[in-house]
Design an enzyme around this catalytic site. Sequence first.
Site, short mmCIF file in Angstrom:
data_model
loop_
_atom_site.label_atom_id
_atom_site.label_comp_id
_atom_site.label_asym_id
_atom_site.label_seq_id
_atom_site.Cartn_x
_atom_site.Cartn_y
_atom_site.Cartn_z
N CYS B 82 0.83 -1.26 0.07
CA CYS B 82 0.18 -0.24 0.15
C CYS B 82 0.85 1.21 -0.09
O CYS B 82 1.85 1.65 -1.00
CB CYS B 82 -0.72 0.08 1.15
N HIS B 191 -3.78 -4.71 -0.63
CA HIS B 191 -3.64 -5.27 0.91
C HIS B 191 -3.70 -6.77 0.94
O HIS B 191 -4.68 -7.40 1.03
CB HIS B 191 -4.40 -4.69 1.84
N GLU B 193 -2.97 -8.96 3.14
CA GLU B 193 -3.31 -9.30 4.28
C GLU B 193 -4.83 -9.22 4.63
O GLU B 193 -5.34 -9.84 5.45
CB GLU B 193 -2.48 -8.33 5.64
#
Lengths: 253, 213
Positions: B82, B191, B193
């Site tokens: 990011c 992202h 995650e």
Amino acid sequence: MGLAKRIIPCLDVDQGRVVKGVQFEDIRDAGDPVEVSRRYNQEGADEITFLDITASHENRATTYETVSRMASEVFIPLTVGGGVRNTDNIRDLLLAGADKVSINTAAVFEPELVKKAAEKFGSQCIVVAIDAKQVEQGRWEIFTHGGRKPTGLDAVEWAVRMVSYGAGEILLTSMDRDGTRDGFDLGLTRSVADAVTVPVIASGGVGHLNHLVDGVVQGHAEAVLAASIFHFAQYTIGEAKEVMAAAGIEVRL
Amino acid sequence: MTQTVAVIDYGSGNLHSVAKAVEHAGQCRVLVTADVKEIQSADRVVLPGVGAMGDCMQGLKERGLDLVVLGVIQEKPLMGVCVGMQILTESGEESAGVDALGVFPGQITQFSKSMKNPKGEALKVPHMGWNEVGQRQHPMWTGIADRTRFYFVHSYRYADATAECVVGTCEYGAPFAAALSKPNVFAVQFHPEKSHDAGIQLYRNFLTWDGTC
């Protein structure tokens, strides 16, 4: 092809248990939030929203721990709201593992909190939750405290103001429809979605899967939120996405 | 011997999810750290980042970590995430201009407020949600289908999707870069995650990536 419309199951959590009431009153138990969010994650939920529904007026001691457990197991975005009063609350929730924090009542009493929070943590993690009721044809007002207290604020004007203060997303709930299973208030949803530049999540009233389609197609929502139709396994997230895809809506399958 | 992954902690928000996702991806020891020695002795490094580019650069510089990052990529694989990707470019137009690390050429600019989709509807900013990533040949995409969706949330982007360093592209109003790479560096705008199985697979690939493009 491009950005998918999102389906967001919502966990209303009361003292560490998922519950769902009809118009915020009669409350039924739907399980452990970590367990429930794990199931939604596997079913293909695009995000999860966790609302600590008793937080405005009761103890919220278990919330941080529950959020932390959810964030350790569920690798999709997690929004947490309920009882958020100040930037310390927001920071604590973000540190516990929330990706976004939703501000509701506190924004009404202290609009500057939204500005402060957006400056400090970034608009991307600040959601303003708006609970609105229709007061006359084509006009909706903000209510706080789970729909119990009127404020006299116009919902559309309020949403525009909150975005100008830095809200990155609007979670819009119709208090008239919440828990009724009659579908979203599409007039409300569309009025707000067309008035703001940030994504609007439609909430309140989903009873069957076509309501989700209506929220996007007629309500212009970027995302649709539902609770009870998913909690009690009436429908899976996958079924919801199939219905949306069949209606020509781009979803993540 | 279990490898160590350092997630650089320079005051840019919550790193819990990044750390948990890397741990979940494969056997490794994850350190969330601002310690120069720990970062330098790790086998691999993740450079996360949320919020404003200016704040992130300031956070890195205050801790002397800007030079550490530039040193790390001479020796071992680093993954930017990011704003951690954005600060690897030359500069950003937000906050009256931000000088960044300059690992990749080019600038981060804001999405236009007047973007429309093919149906003519106004596009919302931030670009928030799951969007498709078109891949260019790269070992980090192993086991991930082309056009798999990843989770994005950002208002600024690397607009030159045709630049040589671009290895993943996305479209929102117009094409932009979703992933940049050069030897030892792989950086993504989205992202991982928060991108469910595909995101975990990307971190898993990072744990075995030899740094070649």
